[in-house]
Enzyme design. Structure first.
Site, mmCIF file in Angstrom:
data_model
loop_
_atom_site.group_PDB
_atom_site.id
_atom_site.type_symbol
_atom_site.label_atom_id
_atom_site.label_comp_id
_atom_site.label_asym_id
_atom_site.label_seq_id
_atom_site.Cartn_x
_atom_site.Cartn_y
_atom_site.Cartn_z
ATOM 1 N N HIS A 193 0.807 -1.225 0.000
ATOM 2 C CA HIS A 193 0.000 0.000 0.000
ATOM 3 C C HIS A 193 0.839 1.273 0.000
ATOM 4 O O HIS A 193 0.410 2.295 -0.523
ATOM 5 C CB HIS A 193 -0.996 -0.023 1.163
ATOM 6 C CG HIS A 193 -2.160 -0.916 0.876
ATOM 7 N ND1 HIS A 193 -2.373 -2.094 1.541
ATOM 8 C CD2 HIS A 193 -3.139 -0.826 -0.054
ATOM 9 C CE1 HIS A 193 -3.458 -2.688 1.045
ATOM 10 N NE2 HIS A 193 -3.932 -1.943 0.071
ATOM 11 N N GLU A 435 -12.184 -10.209 -3.608
ATOM 12 C CA GLU A 435 -10.750 -10.189 -3.293
ATOM 13 C C GLU A 435 -10.251 -11.501 -2.703
ATOM 14 O O GLU A 435 -9.077 -11.624 -2.387
ATOM 15 C CB GLU A 435 -10.445 -9.069 -2.293
ATOM 16 C CG GLU A 435 -10.847 -7.700 -2.800
ATOM 17 C CD GLU A 435 -10.322 -6.584 -1.930
ATOM 18 O OE1 GLU A 435 -9.295 -5.990 -2.297
ATOM 19 O OE2 GLU A 435 -10.948 -6.292 -0.896
ATOM 20 N N ASP A 459 -5.395 -8.323 -4.047
ATOM 21 C CA ASP A 459 -5.619 -9.261 -2.952
ATOM 22 C C ASP A 459 -6.036 -10.631 -3.461
ATOM 23 O O ASP A 459 -5.627 -11.649 -2.907
ATOM 24 C CB ASP A 459 -6.691 -8.712 -2.000
ATOM 25 C CG ASP A 459 -6.082 -7.729 -1.018
ATOM 26 O OD1 ASP A 459 -5.021 -8.050 -0.458
ATOM 27 O OD2 ASP A 459 -6.646 -6.639 -0.835
ATOM 28 N N ARG A 469 1.450 -10.219 -0.722
ATOM 29 C CA ARG A 469 1.643 -9.197 -1.757
ATOM 30 C C ARG A 469 2.774 -8.231 -1.422
ATOM 31 O O ARG A 469 3.226 -7.484 -2.292
ATOM 32 C CB ARG A 469 0.330 -8.429 -2.000
ATOM 33 C CG ARG A 469 -0.149 -7.652 -0.808
ATOM 34 C CD ARG A 469 -1.559 -7.125 -0.997
ATOM 35 N NE ARG A 469 -1.575 -5.787 -1.563
ATOM 36 C CZ ARG A 469 -2.673 -5.085 -1.795
ATOM 37 N NH1 ARG A 469 -3.868 -5.621 -1.535
ATOM 38 N NH2 ARG A 469 -2.623 -3.888 -2.294
ATOM 39 N N CYS A 506 -10.354 -3.443 -10.426
ATOM 40 C CA CYS A 506 -9.662 -2.239 -9.951
ATOM 41 C C CYS A 506 -8.306 -2.576 -9.346
ATOM 42 O O CYS A 506 -7.675 -1.733 -8.722
ATOM 43 C CB CYS A 506 -10.520 -1.473 -8.955
ATOM 44 S SG CYS A 506 -10.830 -2.392 -7.444
HETATM 45 C C1 PEP Z 1 -7.012 -4.963 -4.632
HETATM 46 O O1 PEP Z 1 -6.851 -5.709 -3.654
HETATM 47 O O2 PEP Z 1 -6.834 -5.325 -5.805
HETATM 48 C C2 PEP Z 1 -7.397 -3.569 -4.455
HETATM 49 C C3 PEP Z 1 -7.679 -2.810 -5.486
HETATM 50 O O3 PEP Z 1 -7.389 -3.084 -3.189
HETATM 51 P P1 PEP Z 1 -6.060 -2.664 -2.408
HETATM 52 O O4 PEP Z 1 -4.913 -2.681 -3.356
HETATM 53 O O5 PEP Z 1 -6.311 -1.318 -1.834
HETATM 54 O O6 PEP Z 1 -5.973 -3.733 -1.359
HETATM 55 MG MG MG Z 2 -7.568 -5.093 -1.743
#
Ligand code: PEP
Ligand code: MG
Length: 592
Positions: A193, A435, A459, A469, A506
């Site tokens: 993140h 996710e 995720d 990740r 996304c």
């Molecule tokens: C994801 O998990 O793909 C997502 C878009 O959310 P984040 O990256 O904020 O966990």
């Molecule tokens: Mg996510």
């Protein structure tokens, strides 16, 4: 001689500057006792350090206020207040006077004591202070020991390349893009993140360099190329020349962005592909629009709370959500409820120390357990629905029950808004992020309870493949083209089409041209990504045919290995697009 280090591209852009080592951690404090006649001097040293830290925090606060706004700047308040706290001040002075400890040792002891004391209590107001305490101790101890403040970039005359072992979202949010030209870390991944946040702040970053903290020295010149994931230490004339020409190419590409942004996002055979942006901060909305976003597919609201000393109020959140909605008067804006935990820990919420935070108290689980936090956000979101096509999105949903619980809360909040005469859109939309494999497998059931799906591949890949990740060591295994991932994407797309609800992606996958081609082939034609990637993905969309994508996806679905999957896609995309032009993101998972 130049030293070339290859890591993973994490945030676009090319920059150069001197290395700045950011070492964030508790220093070793020697056990020093003092003579009686030094007591006064040590107490003065402690007060001087307090004063220094207060000024430093005030400075950071005003810089943050200028950059991100006065509300975000409040993250520094708890630490400033702590420096005045009698428990901190009198306790430290007592240890110097009674135990004859040096200022740093006395401060360290007192803070350890307070930490233990506060940890034992269950009062949330007290527990919330622990994170601030940690931050403050690091800062003050470094000063008392005569070390440079690890995060202090104030005295530098030119933008630096921050070199660190790893970063966190709350440290990253403190980095000022005018002083930080780039970030290079030993560890980390593109989907961590903090790396996502660096992209929003437009700071080029390369992660997973292994040992750059050891191989670089403070002040050494470095070039960072966040597109291909490379750092060059002590660049010679040839590296400098290639740096200049790459930078020039990037600048000329930037001048094309406006033109591309206004082009239609349609494949050669007429399939419209809706491109939306992922935002981490409300003020990115303009950039996103200028890069051609037609809406916001994911607004990560956590950055309104991470690093903050107090919970954001309803009014403040409402204004933030409304501003994004108003920036896209004719587009959809998907706002995700707080996705806390994992690697995002707000100071005001006591997050437990967990063995596996990504498998722990995270996202919707936190929201449902913290009704005060969640209800405030739901009210702010509902109110924002009166100002545009605002849709609410829940992270890490595993279970229909979770949606039912959220709907019950929404019913209560809409009733109270109605009673108070506050406007909201009664036809609001609620969707979930897919996710986890559980959500993907249960997509048909979940679809009956919500209005849309957005697949969070960052995720989904981590949970499907059991690959953290944020782990650099495992980055090669974090493979979006794994057949198990492809099949789940297919299953979710089918379930949403059958239920007649929208499905989008996304996760970072959408910003990789080959992966985006696969998504189109699976009939996922709404893609949301970090906004800097939008023009390139639009270029790709305009170069390909949806029919070719479908054919390639069908073959990929029958493939045994991820290598076979990528081969099907590369064959399918053919010569229509030059994948090497996407050098940075082409290798989403494959090693260079
Ligand atoms: C994801 O998990 O793909 C997502 C878009 O959310 P984040 O990256 O904020 O966990
Ligand atoms: Mg996510």
């Amino acid at each position: 001689m130049a030293v070339i280090l290859d890591g993973w591209p994490a945030s676009e852009g090319i920059a150069s500057g001197p290395v700045f080592h950011l070492e964030w951690g508790l220093p070793i404090v020697p056990h020093v006792t003092i003579l009686e006649d030094s007591v006064q001097k040590e107490i003065e040293r402690f007060h001087e350090a307090r004063l220094w830290a207060t000024e430093r925090l005030q400075e950071l606060k005003s810089r943050t206020a200028e950059r991100l706004g006065p509300i975000e700047a409040r993250i520094f308040d708890p630490q400033i207040m702590m420096l005045e706290d009698s428990e901190v001040v009198e306790g430290t002075v007592r240890y110097v006077t009674e135990n004859r400890l040096s200022a740093e040792r006395a401060f360290e002891w007192r803070m350890l004591e307070l930490r233990a004391l506060w940890s034992r209590t269950s009062h949330p107001m007290v527990l919330d202070r622990l994170n601030d305490l940690e931050d403050l101790v690091v800062r003050v101890l470094h000063h008392l020991l005569g070390h440079h403040d690890p995060t202090d970039l104030a005295g530098i005359d030119e933008p630096v390349i921050v070199v660190a072992s790893d970063l966190t979202p709350s440290l990253t949010v403190h980095l000022d893009p005018t002083s930080v030209a780039g970030i290079a870390t030993d560890q980390g991944t593109r989907t961590a993140h903090w790396a996502i946040l660096a992209r929003s702040l437009e700071i080029p970053a390369v992660v997973g360099l292994g040992d750059i903290t050891k191989r670089s020295t403070e002040g050494q010149q470095a070039i960072i190329d966040g597109r291909i994931g490379r750092v060059v230490l002590d660049p010679g004339p040839s590296e400098l020349e290639s740096f200049a020409s790459r930078q020039q190419r990037l600048t000329s590409w930037e001048s094309e962005i406006g033109a591309v942004a206004s082009l239609e996002s349609v494949t050669k055979d007429g399939q419209y592909v809706e491109l939306r942006a992922n935002l981490d901060m409300p003020d990115e909305a303009d950039h996103a629009r200028n890069h051609g976003a037609e809406g916001v597919g994911l607004f990560r609201t956590e950055f309104l709370v991470v690093g903050r000393g107090t919970m954001p109020g309803e009014e403040e959140q409402y204004k933030a959500y409304r501003s994004v909605a108003e920036a896209f008067p004719s587009g959809a804006v998907f706002i995700r409820t707080f996705d806390l935990g994992g690697d995002k820990f707000p100071m005001f919420l006591h997050m437990p120390q967990e063995e596996n935070p990504f498998l722990g108290w995270r996202a919707i689980r936190v929201c449902l357990d913290e009704p005060e936090l969640f209800r405030t956000q739901l009210r702010a979101l509902l109110r924002a629905t009166a100002h545009g096509d605002v849709r609410m999105m829940l992270p890490l949903v595993n279970d229909v029950e979770e949606i039912i619980q959220v709907r019950a809360l929404l019913d209560e909040e809409t009733k109270s808004l109605t009673n108070e005469g506050i406007p909201y859109n009664a036809g609001y939309k609620l969707g979930v992020m897919i996710e986890t494999p559980a959500a993907a497998l249960d997509a048909a059931e979940l679809a009956r309870y919500c209005d849309f799906f957005s697949i969070g591949t960052n995720d989904l890949i981590q949970y499907t493949l059991a690959v953290d990740r944020t782990s650099t060591r495992l980055a090669k295994l974090y493979n979006p083209f794994h057949p198990a991932v492809v099949r789940q994407l297919h299953q979710v797309a089918r379930a949403s089409h059958a239920a007649g609800i929208e499905v989008s992606v996304c996760g970072e996958m959408a910003s990789n041209p080959l992966a985006a081609f696969l998504l189109l082939g699976l009939d996922i034609t709404v893609l949301s990504m970090s906004w800097p990637s939008l023009p390139e993905i639009k270029k790709m969309v305009r170069e390909v045919r949806i029919e070719d994508a479908r054919r390639a996806a069908q073959k990929a679905l029958a493939a045994d290995t991820s290598r076979d999957v990528t081969e099907c896609l590369v064959d399918g995309i053919g010569d229509s697009i030059d994948l090497t032009a996407f050098s940075g993101r082409w290798s989403l998972s494959a090693p260079k």
